[in-house]
Structure formats: structure tokens, C-alpha cells
Design a protein around this motif. Structure first.
Motif, PDB file in Angstrom:
ATOM      1  N   ASP A   1       9.232   1.523   0.736  1.00 24.39           N
ATOM      2  CA  ASP A   1       8.963   1.729  -0.392  1.00 24.39           C
ATOM      3  C   ASP A   1       8.206   0.620  -1.054  1.00 24.39           C
ATOM      4  O   ASP A   1       7.192   0.364  -1.682  1.00 24.39           O
ATOM      5  CB  ASP A   1      10.001   1.947  -1.568  1.00 24.39           C
TER       6      ASP A   1
ATOM      7  N   GLU B   1       4.876   0.303   0.432  1.00 29.65           N
ATOM      8  CA  GLU B   1       3.742   1.406  -0.268  1.00 29.65           C
ATOM      9  C   GLU B   1       3.319   0.664  -1.534  1.00 29.65           C
ATOM     10  O   GLU B   1       2.325   0.659  -1.824  1.00 29.65           O
ATOM     11  CB  GLU B   1       4.369   2.639  -0.290  1.00 29.65           C
TER      12      GLU B   1
ATOM     13  N   ASP C   1       1.070  -2.373  -1.128  1.00 33.82           N
ATOM     14  CA  ASP C   1      -0.656  -2.028  -0.513  1.00 33.82           C
ATOM     15  C   ASP C   1      -1.568  -2.133  -1.730  1.00 33.82           C
ATOM     16  O   ASP C   1      -2.415  -2.549  -1.591  1.00 33.82           O
ATOM     17  CB  ASP C   1      -0.578  -0.448   0.038  1.00 33.82           C
TER      18      ASP C   1
ATOM     19  N   HIS D   1       3.036   3.210   9.157  1.00 38.99           N
ATOM     20  CA  HIS D   1       2.797   3.427   7.614  1.00 38.99           C
ATOM     21  C   HIS D   1       1.570   2.386   7.087  1.00 38.99           C
ATOM     22  O   HIS D   1       0.982   2.825   6.364  1.00 38.99           O
ATOM     23  CB  HIS D   1       4.205   2.822   6.887  1.00 38.99           C
TER      24      HIS D   1
ATOM     25  N   CYS E   1      -2.015   3.468   5.375  1.00 39.99           N
ATOM     26  CA  CYS E   1      -2.426   2.768   4.014  1.00 39.99           C
ATOM     27  C   CYS E   1      -4.070   2.298   4.320  1.00 39.99           C
ATOM     28  O   CYS E   1      -4.988   2.642   3.476  1.00 39.99           O
ATOM     29  CB  CYS E   1      -1.631   1.553   3.493  1.00 39.99           C
TER      30      CYS E   1
ATOM     31  N   THR F   1      -5.076  -4.981   2.438  1.00 41.65           N
ATOM     32  CA  THR F   1      -4.166  -4.245   3.214  1.00 41.65           C
ATOM     33  C   THR F   1      -4.217  -4.976   4.685  1.00 41.65           C
ATOM     34  O   THR F   1      -2.998  -5.027   5.356  1.00 41.65           O
ATOM     35  CB  THR F   1      -4.460  -2.744   3.424  1.00 41.65           C
TER      36      THR F   1
END
Lengths: 207, 308
Positions: free
Chosen positions: A81, A84, A87, B130, B134, B182
Motif C-alpha cells: 500500500d 502504491e 508512486d 509492483h 507502476c 517512479t
């Protein structure tokens, strides 16, 4: 049955299984699970019929292990979490809501995130540099303490001049764009996994 | 009262019942073979003691569980992508534990250690993926129909409404900033550069949008076969050097990757059929219908559940 041979054999097998569970729990530091197993062992020693009368023995044992496994799962989820959220940092409310759910999963050996994060075995759960781990733990601690997370307002405003220039001069890009547009539209394809972990994916046409 | 004499045949009766419940499931062949061996041994002996000694010497009662489990796991593994370590980890580790177990207590001990190890390791193996997903999402927005491709198509066709044009241009700008951020996070967190991601056969494929169409991640359908090259080119020559919008679109004239579009339903169905035909000889696809569900019970009585 009357001489106790069958009872003894079954009790010995159950005892082996509980011993195995106890040893595994001790190796993992699951102290309450190991203590629960030891208690069962002592009860079987006193009463060989215990495994027959205590129908929920294995269910109870699993129930002792579940909080440890849930804590590991919750800690992992918190990191995903955080990743995410980090990001784009554009939806802190969603991140806070998910983190709140994950925090409820923490209980063993502590329900406090900061305490768990400082334990080496929990640090080892996360595949990242120490610096990024620090960002993760500080962010979650801040979320826990304040109920808030930082937001980034994404905007193209800083490049507004570029966007306007692009619009004004779009006709000068006609040749490049027509060249691109004249190219064939390649159809989708299928990517097949290799036979083993040393292999390579193979692309083949669908048509 | 005469003593009851138990023959091997009589002793084996409950095993015949257990055998009958799975005998029509070829996916259990390894376990079934152990049952048959047990029955053959029963035919060979008339004395129960001699029979049980041989059963024990061959450890057959345990193999009823372990061989069954190993067979099921091998078949399941044949339907997976071997590069997907996160997906296959629990199955591979389970297989190792079953292979190493020689009795029920042993299996419980190893499975106990394993349940914690799988809980710890599987998500850890999935973490790098992950980050890359992204990054891939930002690259797709930058380079795709809502970004650069959208602008180029509008200019090329002359169908160029200003609001749509501005929206695509804004998306390009924001996606570029986000992609740069990122990759900086990936570098800080994992020590990986963009080239490192491209050098990893599994990770680099996570940059592009694709969907599994066969077995347990055995085949994926994706748009343009050059999509990875297109995204890599955009990152290396536009996003990383922070090229202006004008320069980014101008440089397109030298590239010949072709345009791309997403697969339609008909193509997805066709891809599934091709993948199935390609892998039809793998055990997983011969027994797929028997592997439905999340777990299979092996062994007599309490036995074990094999989580798939």
C-alpha cells in the motif's frame, strides 16, 4: 484395545505431530504456539485418550498460529500500500483506508507497527534498501499518528508553455506524424512462457 | 470364541474404498500407483504380519499421501510460468517438503515451517514486480493513445480538437514526470536502473500491459510485439533526457516500430486456442479440469490438503 496398545500407538503418533509443531514454532519464535504444544504433550502423557476426546485439538493449534501468519501478511500489505501510494502520492485517502485495514491484522508479537518494523525478521520481509525502508516505516508511523498522508497535486502547469507551443506549431509536425501514421498497425501477439527458469519468452503471431 | 483372523485382504478393505473414490482421476495417478502396489502386496501375502512388515519397509502408507501430493504438484507446476518466482514459490517449496518427508509428523513439521516461509517470501518476491507495474503504467500513458499516440494521430489525420489535443499533451507531461519519479524510487528502493529492469527477462515484461490467457500464467496476450521496444525507446530518448513535447514528437519520424492497438475479444479467444494447442502435451493441460478448486485432499482420514 483393552491392553492399551492401539491407544498408545495413536497417542504416540499424535505426540509426534505435536512435537513437530512445537519444534517448528520454537524455531520461528512463536512462543505461545510452542507453549500450547507443550501443554498438549503433557496432557497426552497423563491421558493417552486426550487426542480422541479433544476433538478440536488441530483446529485450536491452527488458531494459535493464525495471528502470527496474519501479522506477516498485514506487514507485507502495508508495504505494498505504501508503494502504491508513494508512486504518485495522489490518493492519500485510499492509502489511509487500506493501511487502516492492514494495521488491524497486526498482533504477534506486537500490534504496534513501529515495534514490529524494528524487529529484524520483519525488516527481512521487505525487499528494499534501508533508506527506502525508513521512508516506509516513517510514512506508516505518520499515518498512524496523524491520520494524514502527504499529497502531490499533479499538474502540467509547469509545462504550459510547452503545451501551447505544441498546439501553435502542430502543423510543423505534420510530416513526422504522417510518417508515423502511415506505419502499419501491428496486430497483438501471444507471449509464451519458457520451459524452464533459464529460458526466454517467445512471441508468436495470433493470426 | 475363536479369534478373528485378519487377512491382508480384509485389512486393505478401507484402502479399496479410498482408492475407488479417486480411481477415475488420472491427475492422482502417482497416488493411485501406490494403492495398486499395496493391493498387489496384499495378494502376495496370506500372513498379516509379514504383509505389514513389507508395507512398513516400503513406507507405503506414507507414500499414499506423499506420492499423491507430489504428482498433483508436478502437474500444477507444469501449467505455470517458470520465470514467475512469486507465483511458483509456494508450489515449489511445497514439493520440496513433500519430497523430503518420510512420515506424517515429518510432513507436519516441514509444512509448519513452510507455511511461515511462504507467508514471508511470496509477497517479498512479488514486491519488485509492483514497482515495475507502476512504471509501466506511466510509460503506457505517456506513449499511448491518451498521450503521444493520441497527439500524433490527431495531427496526422487533421482531426484535431483543441481540448482533446491539450488533454493528451497534459497527460504526456504528467506521465513523464511520474515515470521519472517512479524510476528514481525503484533505483532508491531496489538499486535497479531502467537497463537492469530490461535485462531481467521476467521483470521487463511487467512494463507492458498483458493478460494471461492460458493455465497458471503460461501465456499472455499483448499488443504490438514491439511494444517493449517502443516503451524502452520512449524512456531512453524522451523521458530520461526530459525532452520537450515538440522534440519528442519530431523524433518519431525516424522510428519504424509500427502502431499498436489493444487485442479484441476475437483475438484473445484465438490466442487462448493457440496457447492451449502449443502446451497441450504438458500434464497440466491434460488434467486441468481435475485441478479446479483451491485444494485437493490427499491421504486417508484426516490426511493433508494440497493448496493449489
Amino acid at each position: 484395545m483393552q491392553n492399551g496398545l492401539y491407544t498408545g500407538g495413536a497417542a504416540a503418533m499424535a505426540m509426534d505431530r505435536v512435537y513437530a509443531n512445537k519444534q517448528a514454532a520454537e524455531e520461528m519464535g512463536w512462543t505461545d504456539v510452542a507453549a500450547f504444544c507443550e501443554d498438549i504433550i503433557q496432557k497426552i502423557k497423563v491421558e493417552p485418550y486426550y487426542t480422541f476426546t479433544h476433538y478440536n485439538l488441530w483446529t485450536d493449534l491452527q488458531a494459535k498460529k493464525d495471528p502470527w501468519l496474519k501479522t506477516i501478511e498485514g506487514f507485507h500489505r502495508l508495504f505494498v500500500d505504501f508503494m502504491e501510494y508513494d508512486d504518485t502520492r495522489s490518493d492519500p485517502e485510499r492509502a489511509l483506508s487500506k493501511m487502516a485495514e492492514d494495521l488491524k491484522m497486526l498482533s504477534k508479537p506486537s500490534s504496534d507497527f513501529a515495534t514490529l518494523a524494528a524487529i529484524p525478521s520483519f525488516r527481512a520481509l521487505i525487499d528494499c534498501s534501508d533508506a527506502y525502508y525508513k521512508e516506509f516505516t516513517e510514512t506508516v508511523c505518520k499515518a498512524v499518528a496523524t491520520g494524514r498522508l502527504d499529497t502531490i497535486q499533479w499538474s502540467a502547469a509547469s509545462c504550459q508553455d510547452q503545451i501551447e507551443q505544441l498546439w501553435d506549431k502542430r502543423n510543423t509536425l505534420l510530416e513526422a506524424c504522417r510518417h508515423w501514421y502511415s506505419q502499419e498497425v501491428r496486430p497483438p501477439c501471444l507471449r509464451l512462457s519458457p520451459e524452464n527458469a533459464d529460458g526466454h519468452y517467445k512471441l508468436i503471431a495470433i493470426e | 470364541m475363536d479369534p478373528v483372523i485378519i487377512t491382508p485382504q480384509k485389512w486393505l478393505e478401507p484402502f479399496r474404498t479410498a482408492y475407488d473414490t479417486i480411481k477415475n482421476l488420472p491427475v492422482r495417478e502417482r497416488g493411485l500407483a501406490v494403492y495398486r502396489k499395496l493391493f498387489e502386496m496384499g495378494e502376495k501375502h496370506s500372513d498379516i504380519t509379514e504383509f505389514l512388515v513389507e508395507v512398513e519397509q516400503e513406507n507405503l502408507l506414507w507414500k499414499l499421501c506423499s506420492e499423491d501430493a507430489l504428482g498433483i504438484l508436478d502437474i500444477s507446476l507444469s501449467g505455470t510460468d517458470p520465470l514467475d518466482k512469486g507465483l511458483t514459490y509456494s508450489m515449489r517449496r511445497n514439493r520440496e517438503a513433500w519430497d523430503a518427508s518420510v512420515c506424517e509428523a515429518d510432513a507436519h513439521y516441514l509444512q509448519d515451517l513452510l507455511s511461515a516461509d511462504i507467508a514471508k517470501t511470496t509477497p517479498r518476491l512479488l514486491q519488485p514486480e509492483h514497482y515495475v507495474l507502476c512504471l509501466g503504467a506511466h510509460l503506457m500513458v505517456y506513449r499511448g493513445p491518451k498521450g503521444k499516440e493520441g497527439i500524433m494521430e490527431m495531427i496526422a489525420t487533421g482531426n484535431c480538437p483543441q481540448p482533446a489535443f491539450m488533454s493528451c499533451a497534459s497527460n504526456m507531461v504528467v506521465a513523464k514526470i511520474q515515470a521519472r519519479r517512479t524510476i528514481a524510487i525503484i533505483n532508491r528502493a531496489l538499486g535497479l536502473s531502467f537497463d537492469d529492469i530490461l535485462a531481467d527477462e521476467f521483470l521487463r515484461c511487467k512494463l507492458i500491459a498483458s493478460s494471461n490467457v492460458c493455465g497458471l500464467s503460461k501465456a499472455y496476450v499483448q499488443s504490438n510485439p514491439n511494444l517493449l521496444d517502443i516503451l524502452a525507446d520512449a524512456f531512453r530518448h524522451e523521458i530520461d533526457p526530459d525532452l520537450s513535447l515538440m522534440d519528442a514528437i519530431q523524433r518519431e519520424s525516424s522510428l519504424t516500430f509500427g502502431r499498436w492497438r489493444m487485442p479484441d475479444d476475437r483475438e484473445v479467444e484465438k490466442a487462448k486456442a493457440i496457447a492451449r494447442s502449443t502446451f497441450q502435451d504438458l500434464p497440466y493441460f491434460q488434467y486441468e479440469d481435475q485441478l479446479q478448486g483451491s485444494k485437493i485432499h490427499v491421504g486417508m482420514g484426516e490426511g493433508f490438503d494440497i493448496n493449489l
